[in-house]
Design a protein around this motif. Structure first.
Motif: not given
Length: 377
Positions: A321-330
């Motif tokens: 599946d496709v997932v988003a990768v986010c930094d600590g700030a969202g």
């Protein structure tokens, strides 16, 4: 040659293949009937492009509005999902017939393509759509594309034809996308406010540009505002496709905008390879991985995403599946195809390889998202 200005859209040397998106409010009047005089002017422009050697794909809204008028449905056919799907079923026939007849009057053949989100999210179906579009254009036909609203639901739909146009442009190998709007382009603030200034060109979308967008659709008939147009521009930009926004309310709107120099051109800043452009434009994101600062910085340099850098896992997703990768700030910094399910990611997040082996009970994969399946946004 790069597309830098509006008049480049009328030049076959810079814009061989163009996707033109037409919204419901431009195509259908308040009485639910087609705006034939306006449409005739637009199709005249399409015929002129074809005569110059350009190939045009039309992404057209309007099926629900046309069908609702024929069925006598309240709220333009949008009172319920059942009404919208029924109206689309009736309206799709009317819409296809309308485009076919008007294009034929100008000596052009029309072809209808109804797509769903899944048709362009699934790699194999996406390639099939790309092949069909290419063959139609090579044969001299004008593909008229719309979302198949008769079967789409809120969970499996684009929701607006701005983003659909950008995805179709990727599949068609287009040079540019032209969004016909009810305003002249992107302004530095809501154009209804005094002192709003038109932005003639944008070299890369950032937080400052996003802050200029207004999410509303003024007509009440469409489903996207300026926010969806910026999202479309980001999708197009990843594939090296320029995108322009012009005012479509005028007669012969493309010629009028070019003559007046009124519009916004989003210039390309990058050109991802075919698979990565498709991946970067995918909209059906199933989960989110939050990573630490070191991992976020490493991704920007082309590294794979390793479990050791993951701080949190959200959503219920499966391998592939496709997932988003986010930094600590969202902030979303990348997206890609997960090599593990959500539960497996939760089990091994923050761990190095040896610890992963003990936790999983089998040899871990090289990465949670391999760099070949990851796109920095």
């Amino acid at each position: 040659m790069a597309i830098l200005h509006l008049d480049d859209l009328a030049d076959a040397a810079t814009t061989k293949r163009l996707v033109v998106k037409v919204g419901s409010a431009l195509l259908v009047g308040s009485d639910g009937q087609p705006r034939r005089e306006w449409l005739a002017g637009l199709i005249e422009e399409v015929a002129e492009m074809a005569a110059r050697g350009q190939q045009v794909v039309i992404v057209s809204s309007g099926a629900i509005a046309l069908g609702a008028a024929r069925m006598g449905l309240a709220k333009g056919g949008r009172a319920s999902l059942a009404d919208a799907q029924a109206a689309a079923s009736v309206g799709q026939i009317a819409l296809a017939g309308l485009w076919s007849a008007l294009l034929q009057d100008r000596g052009l053949g029309a072809a209808q393509m109804l797509v769903t989100l899944g048709d362009l999210e699934d790699r194999r179906r996406y390639l099939n759509a790309a092949s069909t579009l290419g063959r139609l254009l090579e044969a001299g036909f004008v593909p008229v594309v719309n979302e198949n609203d008769s079967v789409a639901t809120e969970e499996i739909r684009f929701g607006d034809n701005d983003r659909l146009a950008a995805r179709v442009a990727q599949a068609a190998g287009a040079d540019a996308v032209l969004l016909l709007s009810d305003v002249d382009g992107l302004f530095d603030r809501n154009p209804a406010h005094n002192g709003a200034v038109l932005i003639p060109h944008v070299d890369g979308i950032n937080d400052e540009i996003r802050a200029m967008a207004d999410a509303g659709s003024a007509s009440g008939m469409g489903s996207g505002g300026m926010t969806s147009k910026l999202q479309a521009a980001e999708i197009a930009e990843r594939a090296g496709i320029a995108l322009a926004i012009i005012n479509g309310t005028r007669q012969r709107p493309i010629s009028a905008a070019i003559a007046a120099g009124l519009g916004t051109v989003f210039r390309t800043q990058r050109r991802d390879a075919g698979r990565k452009a498709w991946l970067g434009g995918r909209l059906d994101v199933r989960g989110r991985l939050t990573v630490d600062d070191g991992c976020s910085a490493a991704l920007l340099t082309g590294s794979s995403l390793l479990a050791a850098g993951i701080c949190a896992v959200d959503g219920a997703f499966s391998r592939g599946d496709v997932v988003a990768v986010c930094d600590g700030a969202g902030k979303t910094v990348a997206q890609g195809l997960a090599e593990y399910s959500a539960d497996e990611c939760r089990a091994i997040m923050g761990m190095r390889e040896a610890a992963q082996h003990r936790q999983l009970g089998y040899a871990p994969r090289p990465a949670v998202i391999h760099r070949d399946h990851l796109v920095v946004l």
